[in-house]
Design a protein around this motif. Structure first.
Motif, mmCIF file in Angstrom:
data_model
loop_
_atom_site.group_PDB
_atom_site.id
_atom_site.type_symbol
_atom_site.label_atom_id
_atom_site.label_comp_id
_atom_site.label_asym_id
_atom_site.label_seq_id
_atom_site.Cartn_x
_atom_site.Cartn_y
_atom_site.Cartn_z
ATOM 1 N N THR A 19 -3.019 -1.183 -4.063
ATOM 2 C CA THR A 19 -4.350 -1.286 -3.518
ATOM 3 C C THR A 19 -4.395 -2.173 -2.301
ATOM 4 N N ALA B 170 -13.171 -1.198 -1.393
ATOM 5 C CA ALA B 170 -12.263 -1.755 -2.660
ATOM 6 C C ALA B 170 -13.225 -1.829 -3.932
ATOM 7 N N SER C 138 0.814 -1.259 -0.066
ATOM 8 C CA SER C 138 -0.072 -0.143 0.057
ATOM 9 C C SER C 138 0.794 1.356 0.010
#
Length: 545
Positions: A312, A337, A307
């Protein structure tokens, strides 16, 4: 005083693809006496291939000005292409736009019919692609391809073909896009294009294969990239994506121990590289390996690093939360997400986990909707891997909805595809679902076979969390299996479990040995064991004695 570098040594190093040696030799020559513009171009290329990005940019700029001084505008614009390419790929779009505007002004003033017009179009197309204007990027890349064909420029033709292929995939025409990428790779594997264009083509085609979930092509081109990187001495760029995708493929094929070593090696190598790309992907894959092994703290550390570097870290983080019982946190994370996933392909990477989390949170209808979306995407992309993942998701929803028999057909199809793709972990997870669905429909014998088959795979892989879940399901099956035993069979089992022979059991229960043997055969079948020793252990383990 050191002797002046021998130009022939630079040529020899170039022929060996020893880019670090090329850089050192030409840099020393440049310090003694400024190189001519074509020498600066070679030095800039060597700087790029050895991860010296700042030096590469400075050298392309020097080469650009040197060609302008000589009055060669097309060659000066050619240098802008390489400089702008690096800027676009690094996300410095404003800086790149300034160079593109300068190059356009120079070519307009020159009014020369040259291949550099195509290079400038290709650069503008790449910029449009990253800005999200895919249709315009495709048009610009097609126009660049026409220039490449007319002037017989292999680098530009390959670059523009790859760009058009990527655009076609984003425009919802994956079969055409992948076919064009395959064609472009013919020139790469034949050594017809320059190292930078080759490396970019490998990265683009591998990323595209993963985007459309084409496992077979991804595996093939990743292996080819690995061989190509090995032939490029002291190469820094492109190795990152090679290592990261190798780890992903190894994990899918069940080579977890080797994949973990490779992921750790990839992360260490990228930390030490001067301009390492794809480090975020490597850390994410490392996190995924730790997660499926039940090493959650190590997984979270890897996800945090991924991250920090720009990845992500999803759906891995959400699945890790789910595995540790934090269902609400997993629910919130996976929703975030999915909301952030821009296009269909990005959503496909989140949807399977979304289905899993929604089912755990008893939100069956939301899971059903997500599974339906996933199935539609799998059909559009014509991806066997994604089709199997979608079939499993739909099967899981059907099991949760109480429609176990309908689930079994979908889950069976998924297992068959996972086996064809040599994906043992995914097949085992699906077989566990089949076991659950068989149990729900009253078929304990098949349920036990499926659960035990899944357990064997989880044990071999080191998938600790899945193994625990499978064992829990097996224990529940044991309770049911024991309930299927008749009173006489339970009596026979109790005598066998204390070490009595068939003759002794027959004498105690006033039965024939043949009848005792028949009862034992029934007991073995119902309990899913193959010997009296196993039946004895089973009886003691589950309190049947």
């Amino acid at each position: 005083m050191n002797p002046a570098p021998d130009p022939r040594s630079a040529e020899e190093a170039w022929a060996r693809h020893a880019w670090g040696d090329v850089f050192e030799i030409l840099a020393e020559a440049d310090r003694r006496r400024p190189l001519p513009p074509d020498g600066l171009e070679r030095l800039a290329l060597a700087a790029h291939l050895t991860g010296r990005r700042p030096e590469s940019g400075e050298l392309w700029t020097r080469a650009h000005h040197a060609w302008l001084t000589r009055g060669d505008v097309p060659r000066a614009v050619h240098c802008v292409f390489w400089l702008g390419l690096d800027l676009v790929l690094s996300g410095e779009w404003s800086h790149a736009a300034g160079w593109i505007a300068r190059a356009r002004r120079l070519l307009d003033a020159e009014q020369a019919d040259c291949v550099e017009e195509g290079y400038l179009l290709a650069l503008q197309g790449l910029q449009g692609y990253f800005a999200g204007d895919i249709a315009d990027a495709a048009d610009l890349s097609e126009r660049a391809s026409a220039f490449a064909t007319r002037f017989g420029d292999a680098d530009l033709l390959n670059f523009s073909m790859v760009s058009v292929g990527e655009c076609l995939i984003r425009l919802g025409r994956p079969a055409e896009g992948v076919a064009l990428l395959d064609e472009a790779m013919v020139a790469v594997t034949a050594g017809e294009v320059s190292p930078i264009v080759s490396g970019l083509a490998y990265c683009a085609v591998i990323a595209a294969c993963h985007e459309v979930f084409d496992l077979r092509r991804a595996r093939e081109w990743t292996a080819a990239l690995s061989r190509w990187c090995s032939a490029q001495q002291q190469l820094v760029p492109y190795r990152g994506i090679c290592l990261a995708h190798r780890v992903e493929i190894m994990q899918l094929h069940g080579d977890w121990a080797d994949a973990l070593d490779e992921a750790d090696r990839a992360c260490r190598w990228m930390r030490s590289a001067p301009a390492a790309e794809s480090a975020d992907a490597a850390y994410y894959q490392l996190g995924e390996l730790h997660r499926v092994r039940g090493e959650y703290e190590e997984a979270r550390r890897a996800y945090r690093e991924a991250s920090r570097l720009g990845h992500t870290a999803q759906p891995g983080v959400a699945l890790s939360l789910l595995a540790t019982g934090e269902v609400e946190a997993a629910d919130a994370a996976i929703r975030t997400a999915l909301d952030a996933a821009g296009d269909r392909n990005a959503r496909c990477r989140i949807l399977p986990a979304f289905v899993e989390v929604m089912l755990a949170a008893a939100r069956v209808e939301e899971a059903r909707s997500a599974a339906r979306e996933l199935a539609g995407a799998a059909e559009a992309l014509e991806s066997p891997l994604l089709d199997a993942v979608a079939a499993r998701a739909r099967g899981a929803v059907l099991v949760a909805s109480g429609d176990s028999r309908a689930a079994q057909a979908l889950l069976g199809r998924a297992v068959a595809t996972f086996r064809e793709l040599d994906a043992p972990y995914e097949a085992a997870r699906t077989r566990l679902l089949i076991g659950l669905s068989c149990r729900e429909s009253g078929d304990e014998v098949t349920a036990r076979l499926e659960i035990e088959a899944a357990m064997a795979v989880f044990r071999a892989l080191g998938a600790a969390p899945d193994l625990v879940r499978a064992e829990e399901l097996a224990l529940k099956a044991a309770g049911r299996a024991a309930g299927l035993l008749t009173a006489r069979e339970r009596e026979v089992l109790r005598h066998v479990a204390v070490g009595k022979s068939n003759r002794a059991v027959a004498d105690d229960l006033f039965l024939s040995e043949k009848t005792v043997a028949r009862h034992l055969g029934n007991i073995f079948a119902k309990l899913g064991v193959a010997s009296r020793t196993a039946a004895t252990a089973y009886a003691h383990r589950h309190g049947l004695v």
